[in-house]
Design an enzyme around this catalytic site. Structure first.
Site, PDB file in Angstrom:
ATOM      1  N   ASP A  86     -20.621  -1.577-102.815  1.00 31.63           N
ATOM      2  CA  ASP A  86     -20.578  -1.069-101.444  1.00 31.63           C
ATOM      3  C   ASP A  86     -21.087   0.378-101.480  1.00 31.63           C
ATOM      4  OD1 ASP A  86     -19.670  -0.583 -98.723  1.00 31.63           O
ATOM      5  OD2 ASP A  86     -17.992   0.492 -99.657  1.00 31.63           O
TER       6      ASP A  86
ATOM      7  N   GLU B  48      32.839  14.903 -87.871  1.00 27.80           N
ATOM      8  CA  GLU B  48      34.156  15.237 -88.442  1.00 27.80           C
ATOM      9  C   GLU B  48      35.237  15.190 -87.365  1.00 27.80           C
ATOM     10  OE1 GLU B  48      32.094  18.156 -91.797  1.00 27.80           O
ATOM     11  OE2 GLU B  48      33.358  19.036 -90.242  1.00 27.80           O
TER      12      GLU B  48
ATOM     13  N   ARG C 148      23.934  34.269 -92.390  1.00 20.35           N
ATOM     14  CA  ARG C 148      22.651  34.997 -92.492  1.00 20.35           C
ATOM     15  C   ARG C 148      22.661  36.347 -91.771  1.00 20.35           C
ATOM     16  NH1 ARG C 148      19.552  29.411 -90.901  1.00 20.35           N
ATOM     17  NH2 ARG C 148      20.780  28.227 -92.372  1.00 20.35           N
TER      18      ARG C 148
ATOM     19  N   GLY D  67      29.887  18.677 -97.897  1.00 14.82           N
ATOM     20  CA  GLY D  67      29.572  17.258 -97.743  1.00 14.82           C
ATOM     21  C   GLY D  67      28.581  16.790 -98.775  1.00 14.82           C
TER      22      GLY D  67
HETATM   23  C1  GDG Z   1      22.609  21.829 -91.804  1.00 18.78           C
HETATM   24  C2  GDG Z   1      21.825  21.396 -90.555  1.00 18.78           C
HETATM   25  C3  GDG Z   1      22.878  19.141 -90.758  1.00 18.78           C
HETATM   26  C4  GDG Z   1      32.046  24.901 -90.489  1.00 18.78           C
HETATM   27  N1  GDG Z   1      32.874  25.911 -90.323  1.00 18.78           N
HETATM   28  C5  GDG Z   1      33.738  25.886 -91.334  1.00 18.78           C
HETATM   29  C6  GDG Z   1      33.444  24.813 -92.135  1.00 18.78           C
HETATM   30  N2  GDG Z   1      32.386  24.210 -91.595  1.00 18.78           N
HETATM   31  C7  GDG Z   1      31.724  23.004 -92.126  1.00 18.78           C
HETATM   32  C8  GDG Z   1      31.840  21.843 -91.195  1.00 18.78           C
HETATM   33  C9  GDG Z   1      30.613  21.029 -91.532  1.00 18.78           C
HETATM   34  C10 GDG Z   1      29.610  22.080 -91.985  1.00 18.78           C
HETATM   35  O1  GDG Z   1      30.332  23.271 -92.238  1.00 18.78           O
HETATM   36  C11 GDG Z   1      28.570  22.394 -90.914  1.00 18.78           C
HETATM   37  O2  GDG Z   1      27.632  21.354 -90.876  1.00 18.78           O
HETATM   38  P1  GDG Z   1      26.659  21.096 -89.658  1.00 18.78           P
HETATM   39  O3  GDG Z   1      25.994  19.812 -89.893  1.00 18.78           O
HETATM   40  O4  GDG Z   1      27.442  21.074 -88.401  1.00 18.78           O
HETATM   41  O5  GDG Z   1      25.633  22.317 -89.579  1.00 18.78           O
HETATM   42  P2  GDG Z   1      24.730  23.260 -90.590  1.00 18.78           P
HETATM   43  O6  GDG Z   1      25.578  24.156 -91.393  1.00 18.78           O
HETATM   44  O7  GDG Z   1      23.766  23.947 -89.705  1.00 18.78           O
HETATM   45  O8  GDG Z   1      23.966  22.237 -91.576  1.00 18.78           O
HETATM   46  C12 GDG Z   1      22.599  20.326 -89.822  1.00 18.78           C
HETATM   47  C13 GDG Z   1      23.485  19.610 -92.061  1.00 18.78           C
HETATM   48  O9  GDG Z   1      22.709  20.650 -92.653  1.00 18.78           O
HETATM   49  C14 GDG Z   1      23.598  18.454 -93.052  1.00 18.78           C
HETATM   50  O10 GDG Z   1      22.379  17.885 -93.323  1.00 18.78           O
HETATM   51  O11 GDG Z   1      23.789  18.298 -90.121  1.00 18.78           O
HETATM   52  O12 GDG Z   1      21.874  19.899 -88.697  1.00 18.78           O
HETATM   53  O13 GDG Z   1      21.579  22.509 -89.694  1.00 18.78           O
HETATM   54  O14 GDG Z   1      30.853  20.162 -92.594  1.00 18.78           O
HETATM   55  O15 GDG Z   1      33.052  21.176 -91.449  1.00 18.78           O
HETATM   56  N3  GDG Z   1      34.143  24.485 -93.216  1.00 18.78           N
HETATM   57  C15 GDG Z   1      35.197  25.277 -93.532  1.00 18.78           C
HETATM   58  N4  GDG Z   1      35.509  26.373 -92.794  1.00 18.78           N
HETATM   59  C16 GDG Z   1      34.848  26.706 -91.705  1.00 18.78           C
HETATM   60  O16 GDG Z   1      35.145  27.705 -91.061  1.00 18.78           O
HETATM   61  N5  GDG Z   1      35.932  24.981 -94.595  1.00 18.78           N
END
Ligand code: GDG
Length: 733
Positions: free
Chosen positions: A507, A389, A320, A30
């Site tokens: 002052d 999403e 991790r 993203g």
């Molecule tokens: C950090 C913050 C914040 C997941 N599994 C697969 C896959 N994904 C993609 C999802 C989504 C992204 O990974 C995960 O984003 P999240 O926001 O849910 O969580 P974090 O990775 O913890 O991200 C979080 C973010 O940063 C942005 O600022 O929202 O709070 O912790 O886009 O679609 N993508 C693919 N295969 C997978 O198996 N291709």
């Protein structure tokens, strides 16, 4: 036109070395999409770690890797395996990540980790300094790089730097446990703009800045000695069209079916009417996966009629796995899935499908589009993009989102079923509501959410951050004076030297002397006496010390020196060593009424105290908890406004002090009276406080007014602090 430089821990490119040849494939996260869309004309460069340690890269291949990365607009920061251990797996993921997600029990405070974090942050900052120029705009991302802004700013004070934190910023009570808390805050304050996902994170951050660094915060501006830092919330969006179009394509023009889709089809055929429940997260304790499994078990026991009518699909993406806590979690989740499946499975039904792997994008879309409910229960989550999403892929307007209220995205998604992940009964009930929600209601909620998410997408997010950053750089805040540059100082000195009659108003606290917690400690030092002696003894120069202090203290400190003085904001005046005389006739009968009010506030506000002067009462709160003190000040102001009624008195809000005094007394009025006594052709006034603003406003336009500290003011110029004030005044002697 300057470049835009993005800095993040990982580059948005995957590197592979195969028999000496290098392959670089862009990853499509993203963030990368958001950045691509930033409407800047200049060149773009992304600096970060390539994913390969220094040891992984044969020396002769390093230039080739640089070349391959450059083709994708990227440049690498070289980190050794030890650095990655201490900086990334250590401080970032064993200290900051658990702490900022409120997992104090998993937080490790290791000096080694911290030292390596500093060292690695320095490497990122050095790479930026090497590859960027003065005009470039720099955007630093996330908790792995919190010291980078300051490291860049130190070397390049005019750089434009933004920082965005992707995870929560915890409350002060949690953050204060970090042994290096001040250093981390100062690191971040090297930025011109600091962005968070939500207002709560912003609020927590500002509270820590005030309490731990004692800096002044006004709305969302932080005032440092010579800079203003803006803090704001920018909830991150998703690449809405990418998800929505992929889902549309999936339904309208299905290509060859993936294995996952085939399994989903089989499931639908063999068990029609069974609902699919989906959760997708990195395998991280903050995501609440284990608790979700327990809640699922609770649900099946609580509402047994849903047995064989629901299947939970869990996609847990490996993450991790070098960190022990994540290995333990993996074991826990494996065991829970095994136990629950063992307990409830029938010949025709397995309640949980569990995938521990990362899936290609197409499979993600298969899952999003086939599942009736998304069930996301993080215990803490900065934002949670999966929730957004899922909604974007519901092109047929069906589907229900159950979302933890601990996720940042919950603030923007009130049409979801919001739950507390610790409350199993509430979750069971939300699952039941989701299963029985009429399609019309599903569509209503989805429509509202889709409209919002498609509007505030990742491109809008990135651009709004960049626009705010550039604006901040152009005009840091309204009503702020110009910095008193060497050139301006030269002109002032020139005027001073050619003037016939000079008048200076200086002052004391916060201007000639530093601000002390205990006002009695701020007594003048030898250097200050020497400076004031030199000014006072100059021909054609009238020097006035002008202060809110009581006349007893100034009598002790300055009367023997015969300086001219105005004290208690203009009640008393002393010239050339004579006793103080009343400058204004003021009443004091109101004091009996107000004193008990202040006493009651002192009793309820630890650290605050009353200063009683001859004609005024002051309530000081500089030693209280800053937030609490401010709250009490607002409360007191309201009480006093109601009380003073027709009495001719007013309440003056100073720097951590509220002073109640006669309305016809203020420094401005006193200064104007002195000014009218002679033909002065050079008037200079300097002060740091609100009470000095009366002078800045009331003295004629020809007066040179200087504010100490970068704050909102009516003065013409500002200087940084008492040290600089003294340097400035030395130019007059
Ligand atoms: C950090 C913050 C914040 C997941 N599994 C697969 C896959 N994904 C993609 C999802 C989504 C992204 O990974 C995960 O984003 P999240 O926001 O849910 O969580 P974090 O990775 O913890 O991200 C979080 C973010 O940063 C942005 O600022 O929202 O709070 O912790 O886009 O679609 N993508 C693919 N295969 C997978 O198996 N291709």
């Amino acid at each position: 036109m300057g470049k835009t430089i993005i800095i993040s821990n990982r580059l948005p490119v995957q590197l592979q070395i195969n028999n000496g040849s290098i392959e670089a494939t862009p990853s499509v996260g993203g963030l990368a999409t958001g950045m691509k869309s930033v409407k800047l004309e200049g060149e773009r460069l992304w600096i970060g770690w390539s994913g390969l340690t220094k040891e992984d890269i044969p020396k002769e291949l390093s230039p080739k890797i640089d070349e391959a990365l450059a083709k994708h607009g990227c440049a690498k920061v070289s980190l050794t395996a030890d650095e990655i251990d201490g900086y990334y797996y250590g401080f970032s993921n064993r200290t900051i990540w658990p702490l900022f997600h409120y997992f104090l029990e998993y937080t490790e405070f290791e000096l080694d980790f911290w030292e390596t974090y500093q060292q690695a942050n320095q490497k990122f900052a050095d790479a930026v300094l090497e590859k960027s120029g003065e005009d470039d705009t720099i955007w630093v991302h996330d908790y792995q790089l919190m010291l980078v802004p300051q490291m860049i700013k130190e070397k390049r004070p005019n750089a434009t730097i933004g920082f965005f934190l992707h995870i929560p910023f915890p409350s002060y009570e949690i953050f204060r446990t970090l042994p290096w808390r001040e250093e981390v805050l100062e690191g971040l304050l090297g930025s011109d703009l600091i962005g968070f996902h939500t207002y709560d994170y912003e609020r927590h951050f500002l509270s820590s800045v005030r309490r731990l660094l004692g800096l002044e915060v006004s709305f969302n501006d932080i005032f440092q000695e010579n800079r203003i830092i803006k803090v704001d919330s920018f909830p991150m969006g998703i690449d809405y069209d990418k998800f929505s179009n992929a889902a549309q394509e999936h339904i309208e023009n299905p290509k060859e079916k993936t294995d996952i889709q085939k399994r989903l089809d089989e499931h639908k055929k063999s068990a029609p009417g069974t609902k699919l429940l989906l959760s997708i997260d990195r395998l991280d304790y903050s995501k609440g996966i284990a608790k979700r499994l327990n809640a699922f078990e609770y649900f099946l026991n609580r509402y047994p009629k849903y047995k064989e009518k629901v299947r939970l699909i869990i996609l847990a993406v490996p993450s991790r796995s070098n960190v022990p806590q994540y290995q333990l979690l993996k074991k826990e989740v494996d065991e829970l899935v095994g136990r629950i499946n063992g307990e409830f499975s029938t010949v025709n039904w397995t309640p949980i499908w569990y995938f521990y792997r990362s899936m290609p994008f197409e499979n993600l879309i298969d899952l999003y589009t086939n599942c009736d409910i998304a069930w996301l229960t993080p215990l803490r989550d900065g934002m949670n993009l999966v929730a957004k999403e899922y909604i974007a892929t519901r092109t047929d307007k069906t589907g229900v989102l159950i979302l933890s209220e601990m996720a940042g995205s919950a603030y923007e998604m009130s049409e979801a079923l919001l739950i507390n992940p610790n409350n199993f009964e509430e979750q069971a009930s939300a699952l039941k509501t989701a299963f029985t929600m009429p399609e019309k209601e599903q569509a209503r909620r989805i429509n509202v959410l889709q409209k919002r998410l498609s509007r505030y997408n990742v491109k809008v997010w990135a651009n709004s951050f960049m626009d705010t950053l550039l604006k901040q750089k152009e005009s840091p805040a309204a009503n702020v004076a110009k910095r008193l540059t060497e050139k301006v100082l030269g002109e002032i000195v020139e005027k001073y030297n050619t003037a016939n009659k000079r008048l200076l108003f200086l002052d004391y606290d916060g201007t000639l002397a530093g601000f002390h917690k205990d006002p009695q400690q701020a007594s003048p030092d030898e250097e200050l006496y020497d400076l004031l002696d030199a000014l006072h003894s100059q021909k054609n120069t009238t020097l006035f010390l002008i202060s809110g202090r009581d006349k007893e203290t100034f009598t002790k400190w300055f009367l023997p020196k015969k300086y001219n003085m105005i004290v208690e904001h203009g009640v008393w005046i002393s010239r050339n060593g004579e006793e103080f005389q009343l400058l204004e006739q003021v009443k004091k009968d109101w004091m009996e009424k107000i004193r008990p009010v202040l006493e009651s506030v002192v009793d309820r506000t630890p650290g605050s105290f009353i200063e009683e002067k001859n004609y005024s009462l002051a309530w000081h709160y500089r030693n209280t908890d800053p937030d609490f003190g401010e709250k009490r000040a607002v409360e007191l102001n309201e009480t006093l406004t109601g009380l003073i009624g027709n009495d001719d008195i007013s309440v003056l809000a100073g720097n951590k002090v509220m002073e109640i005094k006669s309305s016809n007394v203020n420094k401005g009025r006193a200064a104007v009276r002195v000014l009218s006594e002679d033909d002065f052709d050079f008037v200079f006034v300097i002060g740091d406080d609100w009470t000095d603003e009366f002078m800045f406003q009331e003295l004629p336009d020809s007066a040179i007014s200087v504010k100490v500290g970068l704050k909102k003011t009516s003065a013409k110029y500002y200087v940084n602090g008492p040290k600089r004030v003294r340097e400035l005044l030395k130019n007059f002697v």
